[in-house]
Design an enzyme around this catalytic site. Structure first.
Site, PDB file in Angstrom:
ATOM      1  CD  GLU A 196      -3.145  -1.140   2.010  1.00 57.71           C
ATOM      2  OE1 GLU A 196      -3.047  -0.512   3.073  1.00 57.71           O
ATOM      3  OE2 GLU A 196      -4.181  -1.759   1.702  1.00 57.71           O
ATOM      4  CD  GLU A 383      -3.811  -6.264   2.178  1.00 60.45           C
ATOM      5  OE1 GLU A 383      -4.666  -5.537   2.724  1.00 60.45           O
ATOM      6  OE2 GLU A 383      -2.591  -6.086   2.296  1.00 60.45           O
TER       7      GLU A 383
END
Ligand code: P53
Length: 485
Positions: A196, A383
């Site tokens: 991220e 994810e």
């Protein structure tokens, strides 16, 4: 039709939220070892010592005083220290993943376990730990998918160098990459550089003391250079390596057809696409350069950085997808949802999880299609999942139909993206396939797993593992290659 034959079904975790053993086997301290637990109401706190020796704390959004160093307060609870103890349970856990039929398993390597201070000293015991983990996976035909860096940095590099604002950290990171790539070159094929990358802006995540834009974007530039170098280096060490980037993707819809709302959504989406643009297209987008001009942000570059970023583009885009949001030019008219991590505009067409995350399966198809249209390289959903409180029944079962419902709808939308939009999707690793600590709140009760772990928000529990109802459900999804949802 349907999912490709060799589709990578699996699950995803991260060292700081799962591994524990925070001082075992020669591991050094990481910044995340100094962040407390929290909740929906109370943010997690960074504990530190000032230059003058005072013990203080701030939230992740705040700055730390110059010269402050990470500090572990014996009176506080730090969930990373034991987490759900993969360190001592990896054989048992990987056997359970194998039972579900996992084709791959995503985990991150703790930098401070390999290089305890983040510098060029290597901890052989740490290297051996991950080697044992990879061998255990390969024994069952499970392909390891490795995140090089997931939300932390060795504390020494934060204390001594101000983390990623300092260009020297690139060199240390590359040393870590080289060590790991060489050691595991015949065991691991799929890698990702920074988890991220669009969220990396705090002391815990990248070791920087100031939360000003100038520091954050300078650090981002160093992350880009480091990632590009890692991609080049990895391909030299093993040309078969597939090295991806990783972005948190939260698509935003215009709240109404008012062009002002459309512009607001465009600006929101651009902020995450900026990180993908640099790592996939290999250059800074024009709108970002204009923003730097306007906001007086000056990125200090070295000769050759631009060429390097252009050469070191990634092989695939890994992204997390949990929710969508909405944007509006008139924020005073809207309701907000979400806790201390991701306050978002309430979309009247969607419902939310207990933590305020909007449930939007179609948003996953929209994300896949628009990312593929825009970048045209393989995508990997690394994810996705539903954080919820799981209750044990009287006879000790966990009937998590809400989780099954969430997954089945999202998987159906991935299938549509493959079949109807022609997206090249290589794999799917649901988040926290076994219960782990929440990154956002530090809680255990925000659970994602197919496997329950007996551990609570204060660190009490036997750490025993137990299959939830979703365990057998996901096993069947994998066995039918996504046909039986
Ligand atoms: P938790 C916020 C929004 C989207 C993704 O999050 C996020 C976050 C951070 O809270 O992070 C990713 O545990 C991250 C994982 C994290 C997972 O999403 O807050 O890569 O480390 O655990 C879920 O519910």
């Amino acid at each position: 039709m349907g999912f490709p034959e060799n589709f990578l079904w699996g699950g995803a975790t991260a060292a700081n939220q799962y591994e524990g053993g925070y001082l075992s086997g020669g591991k050094g301290l990481s910044t995340l070892d100094a962040i407390t637990g929290g909740s929906k109401e109370h943010p997690r706190m960074i504990t530190y010592k000032t230059k003058e020796g005072k013990i203080e704390q701030v939230t992740r959004e705040q700055s730390l005083p110059e010269g402050a160093t990470g500090y572990i307060d014996p009176n506080q609870y730090y969930p990373s220290h034991v987490a759900t103890d993969f360190y001592h349970h990896y054989k048992e856990d990987i056997a359970l993943f194998a039972e579900m039929g996992f084709k791959c398993f995503r985990l991150s390597i703790s930098w401070a376990r390999i290089c305890p201070k983040g510098t060029k000293e290597v901890n052989e015991e740490g290297l051996q730990f991950y080697q044992d983990v990879f061998d255990e996976c390969l024994k069952y035909g499970i392909e390891p998918v490795v995140t090089m860096n997931h939300f932390d940095i060795p504390m020494y590099l934060a204390d001594e160098y101000d983390g990623w604002t300092n260009r020297k950290v690139i060199d240390y990171f590359l040393f870590f990459c080289e060590t790991v790539f060489k050691r595991y070159k015949d065991k691991v094929k799929y890698w990702m550089t920074f988890n991220e990358i669009n969220f990396l802006r705090s002391w815990t995540q990248i070791g920087i003391h100031s939360s000003e834009s100038q520091s954050r974007y300078q650090a981002a530039h160093h992350l880009f250079v480091a990632s590009a170098k890692a991609v080049e280096l990895g391909h030299q060490i093993n040309p078969d390596f597939q090295i991806g980037m990783m972005v948190a993707y939260i698509p935003s819809y215009p709240m109404t057809s008012n062009p002002e709302d459309v512009l607001a959504a465009m600006e929101f989406n651009r902020e995450q696409e900026f990180y993908i643009d640099v790592q996939v297209k290999g250059y800074y987008p024009a709108h970002k350069l204009k923003q730097f001009e306007r906001e007086d942000v000056t990125i200090v570059k070295e000769a050759g950085d631009d060429e390097l970023i252009a050469r070191g583009t990634v092989d695939y885009i890994g992204f997390s997808y949990y929710m969508s949001t909405a944007s509006t030019a008139n924020p005073e008219n809207v309701k907000y949802v979400g806790g201390n991590q991701v306050p978002a505009v309430k979309n009247p067409y969607l419902t939310e999880s207990e933590w305020g995350w909007a449930i939007d399966p179609l948003g996953l198809r929209i994300s896949l299609a628009s990312l593929y249209d825009r970048y045209n390289i393989p995508l990997f959903v690394v994810e996705n999942g539903f954080g919820a409180v799981d209750q044990l029944t009287e006879d000790g079962k966990i009937i998590d139909d809400y989780r099954i419902d969430y997954f089945s709808k999202h998987i159906k939308c991935m299938k549509d993206a493959i079949e109807l939009d022609g997206v090249d999707l290589i794999g799917y690793t649901p988040w926290g396939c076994i219960d782990i600590v929440s990154a956002g709140t530090g809680e255990m009760k925000k659970r994602y797993g197919f496997i329950y772990v007996d551990m609570d928000d204060e660190g009490n529990g036997t750490l025993d593992r137990k299959k939830k109802k979703s365990f057998d459900w996901y096993k069947n999804v994998i066995a039918s290659n996504g046909e039986q949802l």
